[in-house]
Design an enzyme around this catalytic site. Structure first.
Site, short mmCIF file in Angstrom:
data_model
loop_
_atom_site.label_atom_id
_atom_site.label_comp_id
_atom_site.label_asym_id
_atom_site.label_seq_id
_atom_site.Cartn_x
_atom_site.Cartn_y
_atom_site.Cartn_z
N LYS A 245 -24.00 5.03 11.55
CA LYS A 245 -24.84 4.27 12.47
C LYS A 245 -26.08 5.09 12.83
O LYS A 245 -25.98 6.29 13.12
CB LYS A 245 -24.04 3.94 13.73
CG LYS A 245 -24.66 2.90 14.63
CD LYS A 245 -23.66 2.46 15.68
CE LYS A 245 -24.21 1.34 16.53
NZ LYS A 245 -23.20 0.83 17.48
N GLU A 330 -10.45 -8.70 24.32
CA GLU A 330 -10.43 -9.14 25.71
C GLU A 330 -9.07 -9.70 26.12
O GLU A 330 -8.65 -9.56 27.28
CB GLU A 330 -11.53 -10.17 25.94
CG GLU A 330 -12.93 -9.61 25.89
CD GLU A 330 -13.48 -9.43 24.47
OE1 GLU A 330 -14.56 -8.85 24.31
OE2 GLU A 330 -12.80 -9.89 23.51
N ARG A 358 -13.00 -15.60 25.87
CA ARG A 358 -12.06 -15.10 24.87
C ARG A 358 -10.72 -14.75 25.49
O ARG A 358 -9.73 -14.57 24.77
CB ARG A 358 -12.67 -13.88 24.18
CG ARG A 358 -13.93 -14.20 23.40
CD ARG A 358 -14.70 -12.94 23.03
NE ARG A 358 -14.04 -12.12 22.07
CZ ARG A 358 -14.22 -12.17 20.75
NH1 ARG A 358 -15.06 -13.06 20.24
NH2 ARG A 358 -13.59 -11.36 19.95
#
Length: 582
Positions: A245, A330, A358
């Site tokens: 990244k 979640e 969610r």
């Protein structure tokens, strides 16, 4: 100087390039990303990490006939550059401009409007099923999913289905950079780490998928070879690509916390924001949660892979044994919080408001059904601005309004945030605290009290403005305008907006006109609850957001479009008074 990028506007252009020119193209794309994202803000580190991977994908597969679906989608900027949208980056994430996520309205190369993690594999499974049934199985289906997204349950539900259907050709491109926002934790992270360094039987093979890799995610030739091999297998296959990244941009590589995952307008030479950021609601929450953590040993914090963005990183550093990162999961966050609450702890679960949906089943059946003391902290509530419809946290009040026993607080300023957080963690049942993605703004003191309701402006009994959280500022602006015009207005802040506070019923019943103002759905939020309680005889107008997906743009601009400014609220009051004179 750029020499290749202006001539690559389609995947066909890309495939026509000689292989020896591709590393130079990758450098130009990175330079372009740094320049354009620094100017407008957006997701940078994640896109810098997939430049070679996206080039290889579009050279091996023939988009849009071959469907390439990006999980989460914040890493699709390179894909947009290579599919004809390079010239639109000057309006990245601006109203009417280029979306920061895949968008079917923008291009036939975007197959889904997605930006919630762990869903791409299910999309791909469904696309492959449909193509088999319709005789279109010759076209490939590719899902690009990060290792962070593999911490989410929907990804494993899809892998479970794909592994049992060996005739269903889906290429799963695993972009493994060891992170989502933060480093990836858990068993799958440990497993992928072992695969990077040693041969082993993979969990993917045990589920029934083929496995190729690991492949250097920055070696275009190696990527192309692996993707060709995967395509030719005509079976569900995982191509494990190891990327970094922020690759190629020194400020992103040196940012060990997030690798410049998402940035505001920034100096491209240094990677530092052009303007000093004002103290945010998240900052105020983070500080005060640490204060409460010092007072209460039973207080624990839970994050779904976002300790920094939700303000829990500070708590985790101060109390490392009392902060739990469950990954992009979640449902797990809320269900495990219920378990901790059953055992005598008070969990504070901090998530973006948009991701509350969610875990709504867990809010209902695991927390509320058991009347457990769990506090939800909903960051980015209301309109978030440039991240667009999938990230606006505009559904939370409507969803929580139906949860039995749930109490919801909406602070109007940072001081009230601290007060309400303290009240929330003292409450013996489920609570929620919501605030926007914005600067916290000045303190708005009360001038009186009606039971449990704060009075912010006492200018007369005719019109009552009920301000929900950060809408207090615009309501006070409207009151000043209306009062100057000789209209008697009172502004109140309920503080706890769900259920309807007892102290609100009296002034609402006495006013000739009541206008509720919230940055949630007008039709079914906190204001709608008050309207139901007061009945049809009371003249109540609910101001808020429309029941539709709101496009990306600045938060201030979107609020103005919805009439949620001082001027807009005053206009609504005058309109109603013209229709129904006092």
């Amino acid at each position: 100087m750029t020499t290749l990028l202006p001539y690559v506007s389609t995947p066909q252009d890309l495939r026509a390039l000689p292989a020896e020119l591709l590393p130079g193209l990758a450098r130009e794309i990175r330079d372009f990303l740094v320049e354009k994202v620094s100017a407008r803000g957006g997701h940078l580190g994640s896109n810098l990490g997939v430049v070679e991977l996206t080039i290889a994908l579009h050279r091996v597969f023939d988009s849009p006939g071959d469907a390439i679906v990006f999980d989460t989608g914040h890493q699709a900027y390179v894909h947009k550059i290579l599919t004809g949208r390079r010239d639109s980056f000057d309006a990245l994430r601006c109203r009417g401009g280029l979306s920061g996520y895949p968008s079917r309205e923008e291009s036939v190369h975007d197959h889904v409007d997605n930006s919630h993690a762990s869903t791409a594999l299910a999309y791909a499974d469904g696309l492959a099923k449909a193509r088999l049934l319709t005789g279109d199985a010759g076209r490939a289906v590719v899902a690009v999913v990060g290792d962070g997204a593999l911490t989410g349950g929907p990804a494993w539900e899809a892998l479970n289905n794909l592994g049992a259907a060996r005739h269903r050709p889906v290429v799963v491109v695993l972009n493994d950079n060891g992170r989502s926002y933060a480093p990836t934790h858990g068993g799958i992270a440990d497993h992928l780490a072992r695969l990077r360094t040693a041969a082993d039987v993979t969990v993917f093979e045990q589920l029934g998928l083929r496995y190729l890799g690991p492949v250097d995610g920055h070696d275009i030739a190696a990527l192309e070879a692996a993707l060709h091999a995967a395509h030719e297998l005509r079976a569900p296959v995982v191509v494990h690509c190891v990327t970094r990244k922020g690759r190629g941009y020194d400020p992103a590589e040196r940012d060990h916390d997030e690798h410049l995952h998402a940035i505001p307008a920034t100096d491209p030479a240094t990677g530092r924001p052009l303007a000093a950021g004002a103290a945010t609601w998240t900052d105020a929450f983070a500080r005060h949660l640490c204060v409460l953590g010092e007072r209460r040993d039973d207080l624990v914090a839970v994050t779904a892979a976002m300790p920094g963005p939700t303000g829990l990183a500070c708590f985790g550093r101060r109390f490392p044994g009392r902060m739990f990162d469950v990954g992009i999961a979640e449902q797990q966050a809320l269900a495990s919080a219920a378990g901790m609450a059953m055992a005598g702890l008070h969990p504070v679960v901090a998530v973006y408001a948009t991701f509350l949906g969610r875990a709504l089943d867990q809010v209902l059946m695991d927390v509320a059904l058991h009347r457990l003391p769990v506090t939800l902290v909903l960051d980015r509530a209301g309109l978030t601005g440039p991240d667009g419809p999938s990230h606006h946290g505009m559904w939370d009040l409507a969803a929580l309004a139906m949860v039995p026993g749930m109490r919801v607080a909406a602070p109007r300023d940072a001081r009230r945030l601290c007060e309400l957080l303290e009240e929330a963690v003292e409450h013996p049942g489920p609570t929620a605290l919501r605030f926007p993605k914005a600067a916290a703004g000045p303190e708005l003191p009360r001038v009186g009290r009606l039971g449990d309701v704060d009075v912010l402006f006492a200018g007369g009994p005719d019109v009552l403005l009920v301000a929900v959280g950060p809408m207090a500022g615009p309501c006070l602006g409207a009151a000043a305008m209306l009062s100057a015009a000789g209209i008697g207005v009172t502004v109140v802040d309920p503080r706890w907006v769900i259920p309807v506070p007892a102290g609100l019923r009296g002034p609402a019943g006495a006013a000739r006109l009541v206008v509720t103002v919230e940055d949630g759905l007008a039709a079914c939020g906190a204001g709608a609850l008050l309207r139901q309680e007061c009945g049809p005889r009371q003249h109540i107008v609910n101001l808020g957001l429309p029941r539709e997906f709101v496009a990306h743009g600045s938060r201030a601009g979107l609020l103005a479009e919805a009439g949620l400014t001082g001027q807009g609220i005053a206009h609504t009051v005058r309109r109603e008074l013209d229709r129904w004179p006092l």
